[in-house]
Design a protein around this motif. Structure first.
Motif, PDB file in Angstrom:
ATOM      1  N   VAL A 211      51.853  30.912  26.411  1.00 57.53           N
ATOM      2  CA  VAL A 211      52.262  30.348  27.692  1.00 57.53           C
ATOM      3  C   VAL A 211      51.100  29.551  28.289  1.00 57.53           C
ATOM      4  CG1 VAL A 211      51.624  32.442  28.961  1.00 57.53           C
ATOM      5  CG2 VAL A 211      53.273  30.869  29.948  1.00 57.53           C
ATOM      6  N   HIS A 212      51.430  28.437  28.928  1.00 58.82           N
ATOM      7  CA  HIS A 212      50.447  27.638  29.657  1.00 58.82           C
ATOM      8  C   HIS A 212      50.332  28.250  31.045  1.00 58.82           C
ATOM      9  CE1 HIS A 212      49.346  24.277  32.364  1.00 58.82           C
ATOM     10  NE2 HIS A 212      48.441  24.089  31.432  1.00 58.82           N
ATOM     11  N   ALA A 213      49.099  28.423  31.518  1.00 59.07           N
ATOM     12  CA  ALA A 213      48.908  29.031  32.833  1.00 59.07           C
ATOM     13  C   ALA A 213      47.681  28.442  33.518  1.00 59.07           C
ATOM     14  CB  ALA A 213      48.742  30.543  32.702  1.00 59.07           C
TER      15      ALA A 213
ATOM     16  N   VAL B 253      47.256  34.607  37.611  1.00 59.16           N
ATOM     17  CA  VAL B 253      47.632  33.336  36.995  1.00 59.16           C
ATOM     18  C   VAL B 253      48.976  32.862  37.528  1.00 59.16           C
ATOM     19  CG1 VAL B 253      46.362  33.810  34.865  1.00 59.16           C
ATOM     20  CG2 VAL B 253      48.768  34.437  35.016  1.00 59.16           C
ATOM     21  N   SER B 254      49.178  31.545  37.463  1.00 60.06           N
ATOM     22  CA  SER B 254      50.481  30.941  37.744  1.00 60.06           C
ATOM     23  C   SER B 254      50.956  30.353  36.423  1.00 60.06           C
ATOM     24  CB  SER B 254      50.361  29.835  38.787  1.00 60.06           C
ATOM     25  OG  SER B 254      49.908  30.366  40.014  1.00 60.06           O
ATOM     26  N   HIS B 255      52.190  30.692  36.045  1.00 59.27           N
ATOM     27  CA  HIS B 255      52.730  30.170  34.783  1.00 59.27           C
ATOM     28  C   HIS B 255      54.161  29.703  34.983  1.00 59.27           C
ATOM     29  CE1 HIS B 255      55.307  33.680  34.116  1.00 59.27           C
ATOM     30  NE2 HIS B 255      54.278  34.442  34.422  1.00 59.27           N
TER      31      HIS B 255
ATOM     32  N   GLU C  35      42.889  25.630  33.466  1.00 62.43           N
ATOM     33  CA  GLU C  35      44.194  25.688  32.806  1.00 62.43           C
ATOM     34  C   GLU C  35      43.967  26.188  31.389  1.00 62.43           C
ATOM     35  OE1 GLU C  35      47.173  23.075  33.615  1.00 62.43           O
ATOM     36  OE2 GLU C  35      46.515  22.767  35.664  1.00 62.43           O
TER      37      GLU C  35
END
Length: 116
Positions: A46-48, A62-64, A95
């Motif tokens: 996942v990108h976060a 984190v925000s994902h 990121e």
């Protein structure tokens, strides 16, 4: 007199139990989006964005985006970090691509990070 009271009481009991079952089912449905499927699972990438790093507790905030494989919506959350990750190398605002995996305790943790 007893028979007259017994029928309405029985009806109210059935209605009450039915509404509890319906509410429990509805409540279960609301929370399913935040739970992962049961069973063995490989890592999920996942990108976060790292919002904060707590070295003492080995967690990242984190925000994902949505994670379809886990049925998770986009969100901001605290994630535990595996012991073999150099958590001090991560900075707020950074990121990253993260691998998430469920531990033996059932909790998902970050198992790999790659700078993005």
């Amino acid at each position: 007199m007893r028979k007259i009271l017994k029928a309405p009481l029985m009806a109210l009991t059935i209605i009450g139990l039915s509404s509890l079952v319906a509410h429990a089912s509805e409540d279960d449905h609301k929370h399913k989006s935040h739970q992962a499927p049961h069973g063995d699972m490989e890592e999920v990438m996942v990108h976060a964005k790292v919002n904060s790093v707590n070295i003492a507790e080995r967690t990242l905030n984190v925000s994902h985006g949505p994670i379809k494989k886990l049925h998770w919506p986009a969100m901001t959350m605290d994630m535990k970090v595996a012991d073999d990750i150099d958590i001090a190398s991560l900075d707020p605002g950074q990121e990253v691509m993260m691998a998430l995996a469920r531990g033996e305790d059932g909790i998902f943790r970050v198992t790999k990070t790659m700078m993005h």
